[in-house]
Scaffold this active site. Structure first.
Site, PDB file in Angstrom:
ATOM      1  CG  ASP A 443      -2.091   0.922   1.128  1.00 58.16           C
ATOM      2  OD1 ASP A 443      -2.344   1.430   0.023  1.00 58.16           O
ATOM      3  OD2 ASP A 443      -2.763   1.144   2.157  1.00 58.16           O
ATOM      4  CD  GLU A 446      -0.126   5.011  -4.624  1.00 59.78           C
ATOM      5  OE1 GLU A 446      -0.833   4.006  -4.851  1.00 59.78           O
ATOM      6  OE2 GLU A 446       0.221   5.353  -3.480  1.00 59.78           O
ATOM      7  CG  ASP A 522      -8.314   4.322  -0.470  1.00 56.01           C
ATOM      8  OD1 ASP A 522      -8.100   3.113  -0.245  1.00 56.01           O
ATOM      9  OD2 ASP A 522      -7.585   5.222  -0.032  1.00 56.01           O
TER      10      ASP A 522
END
Length: 785
Positions: A443, A446, A522
């Site tokens: 997670d 990025e 999300d």
């Protein structure tokens, strides 16, 4: 700082956690100062185009065409993929390619074209290069699929990376797909799509773009044929698509167009032509076969940010067990870490985590851990101390360690573009495995660094190894998560060599399927969010990432019982079937939505379990062929324009068509059928395609159709693998593939082919290679007769 940034920073400071918001403001300003000092001003630029041809040099697979101000290299590979690169660009180095540059096809060479240019003829496509640098892609029959106009560069006068733009024309009827995980689609409407992996900073819906996974992988599907084009460039950029129009303006067609703009990096691309199945087979050969998840990972997962303690995990697991609901995995989020520090455990709330994992595994339930890349910048933190000693963290242009702000507070970031750092990071998973975890989800990769304004990632001037070439975050950003996935996968495989690793990542890039899958991130707990979650799975599958799925119920918020159930029913037919929710979101357990939803969810879970052998087969077929589990309806008939425009249903492998309910209150839904006969899997009612059908969709189920002639591997009533055969029409035949997983290790399973045919009034099911009339070893249930 623009006006919007100022408003955001003032609002941030005014929120309840003032200290945290102030840290976000400082983090944003620090990032801005770092770039101001580390990035040279762009200054004046010179525009450049290729100019006229000056020299042609034929070579293996194609050759080089030299122009007055550039050169173009064209190469056809033995696998049929076509490469071309400008300004001396070669296929390597590349983060996308699995095994380096594939071998050139010696039969394909540059030769003069009758129009005065040059061409390379191959088995699957012909490439034509004009005298001024236009590149055309033709079918073997000579029909043009694509025309790339001469590119244009803008070069800084003082040196540095050149920006470039490449405009292309396609058929007026063409439709665009791909570009990674896009919330609007999977068909790409007219507009501009950014190529920069981005955390949207909250729940997203179809209008939000870009998201976590962006790839310059573009499908063009038209009457004349299908092709995939991949611009192998990881820099920040954009793709603008504009669909054509037939009969536009005085009866003339208007071609579709695509424009790719990049802020730097090479102008090079790969093109694959053929049927969708052939295109993705070529793509997998080029970028790597998708990994096969362990069989348990194809079952049902339950996750939550906010389990909070071992006691709560046990309570949830007991809830599933008491109600007789199957559960294959439980995922722990950042709240099980010690102060949000990766590779740690909060022993106050999870005092006996290895024991918990062992007990769950004994009950057939695996434990999966979140892993974030950000490392708390605090001496005494073992991961930080080890990384600092190994010089593993990203530095800025002045040589200082780059700091950001993430869940543990002030944080540093490993440089996953360095092999030695990947090796160090991969070894850290030994701590997770020792705690009893069987899988991992990456997670915040990025990567994310919280900020009240500007980009929420590392400074663009941050320095990266880039496999020894050196460069900055402008080039490394989009491949950062890909490097992290590689580090985790290779580390786990070395630590547990007898087991297939299970890993999926929120962010990634072309080739990420070599290491694992992904999930939606999300997504909003709304009906548009439900529709976006299907879009992401289909789009990512076309980009070579077959294993993915959404947060069932959405990430943030409290879905209504109807929305939750429809999401749950859809999730049961997607590769990754996982419920998940944010810290303060509503519950996601099926029994929390009332007895009616519970019973309907029980049916969906039962059907997922019954189809598990089919999902196992699809997983292995994805490895062998590159074909995704979930496919657009046009997969087998890309020439059908109606199917190209259908986005609310999908094919699950070759055998099933799934028509989820995506709109509130719907108890019927229309679906466009591909050619052939289709059976409702519940009522066995027959529908004939191509055409449109109106299907019943009561709250108890979503419509699922089986293709006539399909042989479907399922779990029988005795728990053993069985064959469900859907009768072909009289005079027709059918068949299917079965791959029974040999376990969660590396043993190669047997691929079995079964045929179905009529012999008078008897329907025969035969295994390829057996004597005619020889009975198959599985129980067979014939349906549709």
């Amino acid at each position: 700082m623009n006006g919007r940034d100022l408003v955001r920073s003032v609002k941030a400071v005014g929120l309840s956690d003032t200290a945290q918001r102030l840290r976000m403001v400082r983090s944003a300003w620090r990032r801005r100062r770092t770039d101001a000092m580390g990035l040279p001003p762009r200054g004046a630029e010179r525009a450049r185009t290729p100019g006229p041809v000056t020299l042609v040099e034929p070579g293996p697979g194609g050759g080089v065409v030299r122009f007055a101000r550039s050169e173009l290299r064209v190469r056809v590979t033995l696998g049929g993929a076509v490469f071309w690169g400008w300004d001396g660009a070669e296929p390597d180095p590349s983060y996308a390619l699995a095994g380096g540059s594939p071998e050139a096809d010696p039969r394909a060479v540059l030769e003069p074209d009758k129009a005065g240019g040059w061409r390379v003829v191959s088995e699957r496509a012909t490439v034509v290069v004009s005298r001024h640098g236009a590149v055309e892609l033709h079918t073997p029959g000579g029909v043009m699929l694509r025309r790339d106009l001469p590119p244009r560069w803008w070069e800084p006068v003082g040196g540095g990376a050149a920006r470039w733009v490449q405009r292309s024309e396609v058929a007026p009827d063409a439709r665009f797909f791909g570009l990674g995980g896009r919330a609007a689609g999977p068909r790409l409407r007219n507009g501009t799509y950014r190529l920069w992996n981005t955390d949207p900073g909250g729940s997203f819906e179809p209008g939000d773009d870009p998201l976590y996974i962006t790839m310059p992988v573009q499908w063009v599907v038209a009457d004349v044929g299908t092709h995939l084009v991949f611009h192998d460039n990881a820099w920040d950029g954009s793709v603008t698509v504009c669909e054509g129009e037939e009969g536009a303006g005085s009866g003339h067609d208007r071609a579709g167009s695509c424009e790719v703009r990049m802020d730097g990096g090479p102008l090079r691309c790969w093109v694959m032509v053929g049927t969708p199945a052939r295109v993705l087979h070529s793509w997998a050969a080029l970028t790597g076969a998708p990994v096969v998840p362990p069989a348990w990972a194809l079952g049902h997962h339950h996750a939550r940010w906010g389990f909070g303690s071992e006691l709560e995990v046990r309570r949830i697991v007991a809830g599933y067990q008491e109600r007789g609901l199957p559960l294959d995995a439980v995922h722990l989020d950042i709240d099980h870490f010690d102060a949000h520090q990766v590779f740690t455990v909060d022993e106050g709330r999870f005092p006996t985590l290895p024991k918990l994992a062992s007990e769950l595994r004994g009950a057939g339930i695996r434990l999966v851990s979140i892993v974030d890349p950000a490392v708390k910048a605090s001496p005494g933190n073992a991961v930080y101390d080890g990384g600092a000693a190994a010089d593993a963290f990203v530095r800025d242009a002045a040589g200082r360690t780059v700091r950001g702000l993430v869940w543990p507070g002030e944080a540093v970031f490993p440089d996953f573009t360095a092999g030695r750092v990947r090796k160090w990071w991969g070894g850290l998973y030994d701590e997770r495995l020792a705690q009893g975890f069987s899988g991992f989800w990456h997670d915040m990769n990025e990567p994310v660094s919280f900020a009240s304004f500007g980009e929420t990632t590392l400074p663009r001037s941050a320095r990266h190894a880039l496999e020894g070439r050196g460069g900055d975050h402008q080039e490394a950003h989009n491949v950062y998560a890909l490097g992290m996935a590689r580090a985790g996968y290779e580390g786990i495989r070395e630590l547990r060599p007898g087991e297939r690793p299970f890993l999926f990542s929120r962010s990634g890039w072309a080739g990420m399927q070599r290491y694992g899958g992904t999930w939606s991130g999300d997504v909003a707990s709304t009906w548009p969010g439900l529709r976006a979650s299907l879009t992401l799975v289909l789009g990512l599958g076309l980009c070579g990432v077959p294993y993915s799925g959404p947060d069932v119920g959405g990430f943030d918020g409290s879905p209504s019982p109807e929305l939750y159930l429809r999401w749950f029913q859809l999730g049961a037919y997607l590769p990754l079937f996982r419920t998940h929710a944010a810290l303060h979101a509503g519950r996601r357990e099926p029994w929390e939505f009332g007895p009616e939803v519970l019973e309907h969810a029980r049916v969906a879970l039962g059907e997922r379990g019954r189809l598990l052998p089919y999902f196992v087969t699809l997983a292995h077929l994805a490895r062998l062929t590159g074909a995704p589990y979930a496919r657009p309806l046009w997969w087998g008939s890309p020439e059908d324009r109606d199917l190209r425009n259908c986005e609310d249903a999908f094919l699950l492998g070759d055998c099933l068509l799934v028509a989820p309910v995506l709109w509130e209150g719907a108890v019927q839904r229309a679906v466009r059928l591909p050619p052939g006969r289709w059976y409702d899997t519940v009522t066995e009612k027959v529908y004939e395609g191509p055409g449109k059908a109106l299907l019943d969709a009561p709250l108890s189920r979503i419509p699922v159709l089986a293709r006539a002639g399909a042989v479907l591997p399922v779990r029988g009533e005795d728990g053993q693998l069985a064959l469900e055969v859907w009768a072909p029409a009289k005079g027709r035949s059918g068949g299917g593939l079965v791959i029974a997983d040999a376990g969660d290790g590396w043993e190669e399973p047997e691929l079995q082919r079964f045929g179905v045919r009529w012999s008078g009034d008897r329907l025969l099911v035969e295994k390829e290679g057996d004597e005619p009339g020889h009975g198959v070893e599985y129980a067979v249930r014939v349906r549709g007769v």
